[in-house]
Design a protein around this motif. Sequence first.
Motif, mmCIF file in Angstrom:
data_model
loop_
_atom_site.group_PDB
_atom_site.id
_atom_site.type_symbol
_atom_site.label_atom_id
_atom_site.label_comp_id
_atom_site.label_asym_id
_atom_site.label_seq_id
_atom_site.Cartn_x
_atom_site.Cartn_y
_atom_site.Cartn_z
ATOM 1 N N PRO A 179 0.826 -1.213 0.000
ATOM 2 C CA PRO A 179 0.000 0.000 0.000
ATOM 3 C C PRO A 179 0.858 1.260 0.000
ATOM 4 C CG PRO A 179 -0.800 -1.578 1.630
ATOM 5 C CD PRO A 179 0.507 -2.107 1.132
ATOM 6 N N GLY A 180 0.560 2.165 -0.914
ATOM 7 C CA GLY A 180 1.237 3.455 -0.943
ATOM 8 C C GLY A 180 2.617 3.462 -1.557
ATOM 9 N N LEU A 181 3.105 2.316 -2.013
ATOM 10 C CA LEU A 181 4.459 2.262 -2.567
ATOM 11 C C LEU A 181 4.478 2.931 -3.941
ATOM 12 C CD1 LEU A 181 6.966 0.906 -1.246
ATOM 13 C CD2 LEU A 181 6.717 -0.917 -2.932
ATOM 14 N N ALA A 182 5.421 3.840 -4.138
ATOM 15 C CA ALA A 182 5.545 4.525 -5.423
ATOM 16 C C ALA A 182 6.069 3.560 -6.480
ATOM 17 C CB ALA A 182 6.484 5.720 -5.294
ATOM 18 N N THR A 183 5.584 3.709 -7.699
ATOM 19 C CA THR A 183 6.051 2.872 -8.796
ATOM 20 C C THR A 183 7.370 3.432 -9.340
ATOM 21 O OG1 THR A 183 4.926 4.163 -10.515
ATOM 22 C CG2 THR A 183 3.647 2.419 -9.419
ATOM 23 N N PRO A 184 8.129 2.627 -10.081
ATOM 24 C CA PRO A 184 9.361 3.149 -10.696
ATOM 25 C C PRO A 184 9.097 4.372 -11.571
ATOM 26 C CG PRO A 184 9.354 0.754 -10.782
ATOM 27 C CD PRO A 184 7.995 1.157 -10.272
ATOM 28 N N ALA A 185 7.980 4.366 -12.294
ATOM 29 C CA ALA A 185 7.665 5.508 -13.155
ATOM 30 C C ALA A 185 7.394 6.758 -12.326
ATOM 31 C CB ALA A 185 6.453 5.183 -14.033
ATOM 32 N N GLN A 186 6.778 6.597 -11.163
ATOM 33 C CA GLN A 186 6.504 7.749 -10.299
ATOM 34 C C GLN A 186 7.791 8.290 -9.676
ATOM 35 O OE1 GLN A 186 3.587 5.930 -7.752
ATOM 36 N NE2 GLN A 186 1.885 6.390 -9.144
ATOM 37 N N ILE A 187 8.718 7.401 -9.359
ATOM 38 C CA ILE A 187 10.017 7.858 -8.857
ATOM 39 C C ILE A 187 10.749 8.634 -9.952
ATOM 40 C CG2 ILE A 187 12.273 7.105 -8.013
ATOM 41 C CD1 ILE A 187 10.872 4.787 -6.625
ATOM 42 N N ASP A 188 10.649 8.155 -11.192
ATOM 43 C CA ASP A 188 11.246 8.882 -12.319
ATOM 44 C C ASP A 188 10.586 10.249 -12.482
ATOM 45 O OD1 ASP A 188 12.935 6.768 -12.843
ATOM 46 O OD2 ASP A 188 11.701 5.937 -14.457
ATOM 47 N N GLN A 189 9.272 10.310 -12.249
ATOM 48 C CA GLN A 189 8.549 11.581 -12.350
ATOM 49 C C GLN A 189 9.082 12.586 -11.334
ATOM 50 O OE1 GLN A 189 4.319 11.152 -11.717
ATOM 51 N NE2 GLN A 189 3.847 13.273 -12.257
ATOM 52 N N LEU A 190 9.342 12.122 -10.118
ATOM 53 C CA LEU A 190 9.906 12.998 -9.095
ATOM 54 C C LEU A 190 11.329 13.404 -9.453
ATOM 55 C CD1 LEU A 190 9.897 14.370 -6.318
ATOM 56 C CD2 LEU A 190 10.549 12.163 -5.319
ATOM 57 N N THR A 191 12.106 12.454 -9.928
ATOM 58 C CA THR A 191 13.506 12.723 -10.267
ATOM 59 C C THR A 191 13.626 13.753 -11.388
ATOM 60 O OG1 THR A 191 14.094 10.460 -9.622
ATOM 61 C CG2 THR A 191 15.670 11.645 -10.989
ATOM 62 N N ALA A 192 12.680 13.726 -12.320
ATOM 63 C CA ALA A 192 12.740 14.636 -13.465
ATOM 64 C C ALA A 192 12.247 16.037 -13.139
ATOM 65 C CB ALA A 192 11.915 14.062 -14.622
ATOM 66 N N ALA A 193 11.562 16.205 -12.012
ATOM 67 C CA ALA A 193 10.986 17.508 -11.659
ATOM 68 C C ALA A 193 11.971 18.332 -10.842
ATOM 69 C CB ALA A 193 9.689 17.307 -10.877
ATOM 70 N N SER A 194 11.652 19.610 -10.685
ATOM 71 C CA SER A 194 12.473 20.491 -9.857
ATOM 72 C C SER A 194 11.603 21.611 -9.313
ATOM 73 C CB SER A 194 13.641 21.075 -10.661
ATOM 74 O OG SER A 194 13.158 21.864 -11.743
ATOM 75 N N GLY A 195 12.099 22.277 -8.274
ATOM 76 C CA GLY A 195 11.396 23.420 -7.719
ATOM 77 C C GLY A 195 10.002 23.081 -7.221
ATOM 78 N N LEU A 196 9.053 23.973 -7.504
ATOM 79 C CA LEU A 196 7.681 23.815 -7.026
ATOM 80 C C LEU A 196 7.053 22.521 -7.519
ATOM 81 C CD1 LEU A 196 5.142 24.894 -5.603
ATOM 82 C CD2 LEU A 196 4.613 26.169 -7.701
ATOM 83 N N GLN A 197 7.290 22.169 -8.777
ATOM 84 C CA GLN A 197 6.697 20.942 -9.308
ATOM 85 C C GLN A 197 7.234 19.718 -8.570
ATOM 86 O OE1 GLN A 197 4.198 20.637 -11.125
ATOM 87 N NE2 GLN A 197 4.202 18.534 -11.897
ATOM 88 N N ALA A 198 8.519 19.698 -8.265
ATOM 89 C CA ALA A 198 9.091 18.582 -7.516
ATOM 90 C C ALA A 198 8.480 18.501 -6.120
ATOM 91 C CB ALA A 198 10.607 18.731 -7.425
ATOM 92 N N GLU A 199 8.276 19.652 -5.499
ATOM 93 C CA GLU A 199 7.660 19.672 -4.167
ATOM 94 C C GLU A 199 6.262 19.074 -4.209
ATOM 95 O OE1 GLU A 199 7.779 23.772 -3.020
ATOM 96 O OE2 GLU A 199 9.933 23.918 -3.422
ATOM 97 N N ARG A 200 5.491 19.431 -5.225
ATOM 98 C CA ARG A 200 4.120 18.916 -5.338
ATOM 99 C C ARG A 200 4.114 17.413 -5.611
ATOM 100 N NH1 ARG A 200 1.002 21.987 -9.705
ATOM 101 N NH2 ARG A 200 -0.791 20.909 -8.762
ATOM 102 N N VAL A 201 5.024 16.955 -6.476
ATOM 103 C CA VAL A 201 5.100 15.517 -6.748
ATOM 104 C C VAL A 201 5.502 14.770 -5.477
ATOM 105 C CG1 VAL A 201 6.279 13.707 -8.054
ATOM 106 C CG2 VAL A 201 5.622 15.840 -9.192
ATOM 107 N N PHE A 202 6.509 15.287 -4.782
ATOM 108 C CA PHE A 202 6.981 14.642 -3.558
ATOM 109 C C PHE A 202 5.873 14.551 -2.517
ATOM 110 C CE2 PHE A 202 8.631 15.349 0.786
ATOM 111 C CZ PHE A 202 9.318 14.155 0.964
ATOM 112 N N LEU A 203 5.184 15.648 -2.268
ATOM 113 C CA LEU A 203 4.136 15.654 -1.249
ATOM 114 C C LEU A 203 2.979 14.737 -1.643
ATOM 115 C CD1 LEU A 203 4.188 19.466 -0.416
ATOM 116 C CD2 LEU A 203 4.905 17.606 1.111
ATOM 117 N N THR A 204 2.633 14.722 -2.930
ATOM 118 C CA THR A 204 1.576 13.826 -3.399
ATOM 119 C C THR A 204 1.965 12.371 -3.166
ATOM 120 O OG1 THR A 204 0.918 15.433 -5.108
ATOM 121 C CG2 THR A 204 0.171 13.163 -5.389
ATOM 122 N N LEU A 205 3.201 12.034 -3.520
ATOM 123 C CA LEU A 205 3.686 10.665 -3.327
ATOM 124 C C LEU A 205 3.790 10.306 -1.848
ATOM 125 C CD1 LEU A 205 6.558 10.442 -5.986
ATOM 126 C CD2 LEU A 205 4.415 9.153 -6.006
#
Length: 262
Positions: A179-205
Amino acid sequence: MTPASTPDAPATGEPSDGGVTDEELAAWEAQGSPDGSSRTRVVIAAMAVVAIMVAAAIGFSVGRLSTLADPTPTTTSAEAGFSRDMQVHHNQGVELAMIIRDRTDAVDVRTLAYDIATTQAQQSGQLYDWLVQWNLPQGSRQPDMTWMTLPTLTGASGHAHGGDTATPGSTHTPGEPMPGLATPAQIDQLTAASGLQAERVFLTLMIAHHQGAVEMAEALQPRTTNATALAFTRAVIASQQAEIELMTRMLDDRGGPVDLVD
C-alpha cells in the motif's frame, strides 16, 4: 522478496533497497537540518523529538521479546512479514526524501524530508534487528504482504483496519504492491521535476506513502500480541497521521496534488 540465508547486517556503504547509501544519509545528518526558520519547521522539529523518544523506548524493549507473554514469532508469522515488508516500505520513504532534498530550496520541504529520511532509516534498522533477535531470515519465499491476509487473533479473515474484524472489500492479495508504494515511473517523475513541481510531486507521493504505512501498521495490530510490535505500530500510526495532516496543508499551499503517472 529475495530470501536471505543469514541475518547479518549489510556492510556499511551498501545501498538500501531504495539505493541510498549509509554514507549519503550520514552526510546529510552530519550537516543538520536545513537552515532557515518557519512555523512549519518548529512543528516538524517537535515531531522529530517525539519520534526519537518513541524510538528510544522501543529500542529499550528490544531483547525482551521472547517472554511468556511474547513468544518468539515464526518466519511465517504476521510479525515477521510486517518486519520485512515495512523495511522495504520505509527504505523507499528514505529514497524519496533524498531525491527531493536535491530538487528544492524550500526550507519546510527540506526539513520534512530530513525528518522522514532519518526517522524511517532508524525504524528500518529496528525492524531488521527484530528479525535478528528472533533468529529469522531477512527474506522470505512467501510473496510480499502475505502476512496481511492471515486471520486475526479472533479468527477473522482478510485485512482489518485497526480492529479485530475484517473490513469487507479490503482483503490484500499476496504479491500485490505494498500500500502506498511509489512505482518506478513515479520515482522517475519525481527525479525529473524540480522546484515547485518537484515539491508537489513529492508531497503527493509521500502522503500516499504514509497512508500505506498506516494501513500496514493497522493490519498488524489485530494479528499480534507482541508488546514491542504493538508499540511500534502505534508510534507509526500517530507520527505518520500527523505528518499526513502537515503535508496536506503544505500541498494545498502549493496548488494541490499533481496527477501521477502509473
